[in-house]
Scaffold this motif. Structure first.
Motif, PDB file in Angstrom:
ATOM      1  N   ARG A 557       0.848  -1.212   0.000  1.00  0.00           N
ATOM      2  CA  ARG A 557       0.000   0.000   0.000  1.00  0.00           C
ATOM      3  C   ARG A 557       0.876   1.252   0.000  1.00  0.00           C
ATOM      4  NH1 ARG A 557      -3.049  -3.141   3.651  1.00  0.00           N
ATOM      5  NH2 ARG A 557      -5.189  -3.494   2.956  1.00  0.00           N
ATOM      6  N   PHE A 558       0.330   2.293  -0.679  1.00  0.00           N
ATOM      7  CA  PHE A 558       0.962   3.620  -0.617  1.00  0.00           C
ATOM      8  C   PHE A 558       0.543   4.347   0.655  1.00  0.00           C
ATOM      9  CE2 PHE A 558       1.145   2.880  -5.204  1.00  0.00           C
ATOM     10  CZ  PHE A 558       2.442   3.261  -5.495  1.00  0.00           C
ATOM     11  N   THR A 559       1.353   5.312   1.099  1.00  0.00           N
ATOM     12  CA  THR A 559       0.993   6.187   2.224  1.00  0.00           C
ATOM     13  C   THR A 559       0.414   7.505   1.724  1.00  0.00           C
ATOM     14  OG1 THR A 559       2.730   5.230   3.603  1.00  0.00           O
ATOM     15  CG2 THR A 559       1.840   7.349   4.292  1.00  0.00           C
ATOM     16  N   ASN A 560       1.143   8.187   0.825  1.00  0.00           N
ATOM     17  CA  ASN A 560       0.685   9.484   0.336  1.00  0.00           C
ATOM     18  C   ASN A 560       0.574   9.494  -1.191  1.00  0.00           C
ATOM     19  OD1 ASN A 560       0.457  10.679   2.836  1.00  0.00           O
ATOM     20  ND2 ASN A 560       2.552  11.457   2.859  1.00  0.00           N
ATOM     21  N   ALA A 561       0.447   8.341  -1.836  1.00  0.00           N
ATOM     22  CA  ALA A 561       0.367   8.289  -3.303  1.00  0.00           C
ATOM     23  C   ALA A 561      -0.662   7.245  -3.703  1.00  0.00           C
ATOM     24  CB  ALA A 561       1.724   7.973  -3.893  1.00  0.00           C
ATOM     25  N   VAL A 566       0.619   6.869 -10.191  1.00  0.00           N
ATOM     26  CA  VAL A 566       2.013   6.477 -10.501  1.00  0.00           C
ATOM     27  C   VAL A 566       2.104   5.919 -11.920  1.00  0.00           C
ATOM     28  CG1 VAL A 566       3.862   4.868  -9.922  1.00  0.00           C
ATOM     29  CG2 VAL A 566       2.646   6.103  -8.086  1.00  0.00           C
ATOM     30  N   PHE A 589       6.842  12.184  -4.805  1.00  0.00           N
ATOM     31  CA  PHE A 589       6.739  11.398  -3.580  1.00  0.00           C
ATOM     32  C   PHE A 589       7.055  12.258  -2.368  1.00  0.00           C
ATOM     33  CE2 PHE A 589       7.705   8.101  -6.772  1.00  0.00           C
ATOM     34  CZ  PHE A 589       6.599   7.310  -6.596  1.00  0.00           C
ATOM     35  N   SER A 593       9.055   5.437   1.608  1.00  0.00           N
ATOM     36  CA  SER A 593       8.524   4.062   1.436  1.00  0.00           C
ATOM     37  C   SER A 593       7.643   3.959   0.191  1.00  0.00           C
ATOM     38  CB  SER A 593       7.759   3.641   2.681  1.00  0.00           C
ATOM     39  OG  SER A 593       6.693   4.548   2.907  1.00  0.00           O
ATOM     40  N   ASP A 594       6.991   5.127  -0.193  1.00  0.00           N
ATOM     41  CA  ASP A 594       6.141   5.092  -1.380  1.00  0.00           C
ATOM     42  C   ASP A 594       6.971   4.875  -2.659  1.00  0.00           C
ATOM     43  OD1 ASP A 594       3.895   5.450   0.113  1.00  0.00           O
ATOM     44  OD2 ASP A 594       3.670   7.610  -0.245  1.00  0.00           O
ATOM     45  N   VAL A 597       7.190   1.180  -3.001  1.00  0.00           N
ATOM     46  CA  VAL A 597       5.899   0.625  -3.444  1.00  0.00           C
ATOM     47  C   VAL A 597       5.710   0.930  -4.926  1.00  0.00           C
ATOM     48  CG1 VAL A 597       3.401   0.754  -3.132  1.00  0.00           C
ATOM     49  CG2 VAL A 597       4.915   0.806  -1.137  1.00  0.00           C
ATOM     50  N   ALA A 598       6.108   2.122  -5.366  1.00  0.00           N
ATOM     51  CA  ALA A 598       5.966   2.512  -6.776  1.00  0.00           C
ATOM     52  C   ALA A 598       6.832   1.602  -7.675  1.00  0.00           C
ATOM     53  CB  ALA A 598       6.384   3.969  -6.966  1.00  0.00           C
TER      54      ALA A 598
END
Length: 612
Positions: A557-561, A566, A589, A593-594, A597-598
């Motif tokens: 999972r993304f946090t802020n994206a 993407v 970003f 961490s995103d 994930v990307a």
């Protein structure tokens, strides 16, 4: 000689005023040898005062005979009747003449006859009786008194009987010859005798000139007015004697010096009393003048002492003296309301004005309904009597809704009385003080102290001069509190700005570190993956999302994206032949961490492949 007698004849005597008197005419007629005739005519019952002085001609002119046809020519008893008539005439003459010698009356007219007869009878009656009744006499005298006013005084001599002594008839007295002169005194009274003149007024009253002579001689004089004899007809001698001596109807005083002397004595007594009173007033005025002069000197001396005391006194001494004066006046003591103490009051007030302690009218301070009275009583009043009133005044002053310009002064005045308060009174005092301090801290303008009374109240209440209260509640105190509050607000703003700057710097530093970590992560990811080359048309976003969704692990999972954003940005950059690094930087970003994930989204969707 032939004689003819005619009986008495009733006739009417008509007076000038129309009245008619019934009279009896008596006649005696004689004839002499030479045939001469003489007739004597007399009237009976005709003593009216109006006809006393008439002559025979005047009587005959007024005499009217009645309408009668009957008359006597002769009478069978003429000789006896004549003798009886002669005797009757003689008896009547004796009764009427009263003993006066007939020869005195010969040759007199009717008027002279009556006057002579009455004078004789009056003098004879007085000499015979030796007493006479006199009417009352009232004397009036006036005199200018020593005080300049005119006073009238009266004296009365009552009607009384006088005892006569040393009666002398027609004796000369100076230039006068009174009918009677004698010595007289009141009967039944032990009084000294006095000279008395008695005048018989038959035809002429005492005139003004003679009355003036009588007054000048200072001799008592009474006049018998025969015209006042009150019976119509004959007046016999015996009746004249009673009228002269016993009756007061026909008498009037000409002058009675004893009554005038009595009135003058009373006037003299009044004049002496007024003179003595004036002398007493003069002496009293002199004493008053001396006393006033002495009091003036004492006042001046006292004023000088007060002036010296005021000049050498301190402001505190001056207020103490003024409070002492006010306490006396408020208690009803008039010591300082009258001289010389009143000058001390004025001097103290003048000194207070001169020293600018109090410049307004003193009435504003001296009223029992003003703040100065309450402050003085709060400081000096008997606590058992005034304590509750003082606390009530403090509670009223502590209320913001009231005019509280002297609340602080009253609070300070009652501070010294705290040991005398009960527990309940102390709690009430403390509550009022807390309320006042709260309102002052809030800068309530109603609690500002009156600058015009500040010096006066400070001298009255020394506690107000302490550093803690010297400026408390004044305009300077309020201004100082406003400056302190403004400075605090300024410092708070400065601190807030500094904090914001530090926070911004720290945020920038954190962002820089974060950006650096994201950049580092993008660099690492861009080194590990590359764009996949498609020999045919590349898949669209829907297909890429479907591939990613089929292969995505549950914990990826993304946090802020977002995965779709993407893929869209990455596909656009791939189509434009941009590098993977540029595509990842364009995604924006914010969390490291995103980026990882990307990387997985790009690989799972098949848009990128791993290179190592």
């Amino acid at each position: 000689m032939n004689r003819t007698w005619v009986d008495d004849w009733t006739a009417l005597l008509e007076l000038d005023d129309g009245r008619q008197l019934a009279v009896t005419v008596k006649t005696v007629q004689t004839f002499d040898l030479q045939h001469g005739s003489s007739c004597v005519l007399s009237l009976a019952q005709a003593c009216d005062p109006r006809i006393v002085g008439w002559g025979k001609e005047e009587i005959l002119a007024h005499l009217r005979a009645p309408d009668s046809k009957v008359s006597w020519h002769r009478h069978w008893d003429d000789e006896r009747a004549s003798a009886d008539a002669d005797q009757l005439l003689a008896d009547g003459e004796a009764e009427l003449l009263g003993g006066i010698p007939a020869e005195w009356l010969e040759g007199l007219s009717g008027k002279q006859f009556n006057e002579t007869l009455l004078h004789f009878l009056i003098k004879k009656a007085i000499a015979k009786r030796g007493s006479i009744s006199v009417p009352a006499y009232r004397a009036t005298e006036s005199e200018v008194m020593p005080d300049g006013g005119e006073t009238i005084e009266s004296a009365s001599w009552p009607a009384c009987a006088l005892v006569l002594e040393d009666v002398r008839l027609e004796r000369q007295l100076g230039s006068m010859v009174p009918d009677v002169i004698c010595r007289a005194r009141r009967a039944h009274c032990a009084e000294p005798t006095f000279d008395l003149m008695i005048e018989g007024a038959v035809t002429h009253l005492v005139d003004v000139q003679k009355a003036a002579k009588i007054r000048a001689a200072k001799v008592a004089c009474i006049e018998i007015v025969t015209s006042h004899f009150d019976r119509v007809g004959h007046v016999p001698a015996r009746e004249i004697e009673d009228l002269v001596c016993s009756s007061t109807v026909a008498k009037q005083w000409i002058y009675f010096p004893l009554a005038h002397e009595d009135a003058k004595r009373r006037l003299s007594a009044k004049a002496n009393a007024i003179a003595q009173q004036l002398e007493a007033q003069q002496r009293e005025q002199e004493r008053q003048a001396k006393r006033l002069a002495q009091e003036q000197r004492q006042r001046q001396q006292k004023a000088e002492e007060v002036k010296r005391w005021v000049a050498n006194s301190t402001d505190t001494d001056l207020i103490r003296a003024y409070v002492k004066i006010m306490l006396a006046l408020w208690s009803g003591d008039t010591t300082f309301s009258i001289e010389p103490s009143a000058s001390r009051h004025r001097s103290v007030v003048a000194a207070m004005r001169e020293r600018q302690i109090w410049t307004k009218p003193a009435s504003a301070l001296e009223s029992r309904f003003g703040s100065f009275y309450e402050l003085v009583m709060a400081r000096r009043g008997e606590w058992s009597e005034y304590g509750d009133k003082a606390l009530t005044s403090l509670a009223r002053a502590a209320s913001p809704s009231d005019n509280s310009r002297y609340a602080i002064d009253l609070m300070a005045a009652l501070a010294s009385r705290r040991p005398e308060m009960t527990n309940d009174q102390q709690h009430a005092y403390d509550r009022c003080c807390a309320s006042i301090k709260k309102e002052v801290a809030a800068e309530n303008p109603k609690f500002l102290r009156d600058p015009q009374r500040q010096r006066l109240h400070t001298l009255l209440i020394p506690a107000l001069a302490a550093p803690a209260l010297a400026c408390y509640g004044t305009e300077a105190h309020y201004a100082k509190m406003r400056n302190i509050r403004t400075e605090k607000e300024r410092l708070a703003k400065v601190r807030s700005g500094r904090i914001k700057l530090v926070q911004a710097g720290r945020a920038r530093q954190a962002k820089a570190v974060k950006d650096q970590a994201i950049t580092a992560a993008i660099e690492q990811v861009s080194q590990r993956i590359a764009w996949r080359h498609f020999p045919f048309e590349p898949p669209n976003i829907v297909l890429l999302m479907a591939r990613y969704g089929d292969k995505r692990p549950p914990d990826l999972r993304f946090t802020n994206a977002g995965a779709q954003d993407v893929l869209i940005v990455a596909e656009r950059h791939r189509a434009e032949a941009a590098s993977v690094f540029t595509a990842l930087r364009a995604i924006g970003f914010t969390i490291e961490s995103d980026v990882i994930v990307a990387e997985q989204v790009l690989v799972l969707s098949g848009l990128c492949v791993r290179t190592r």
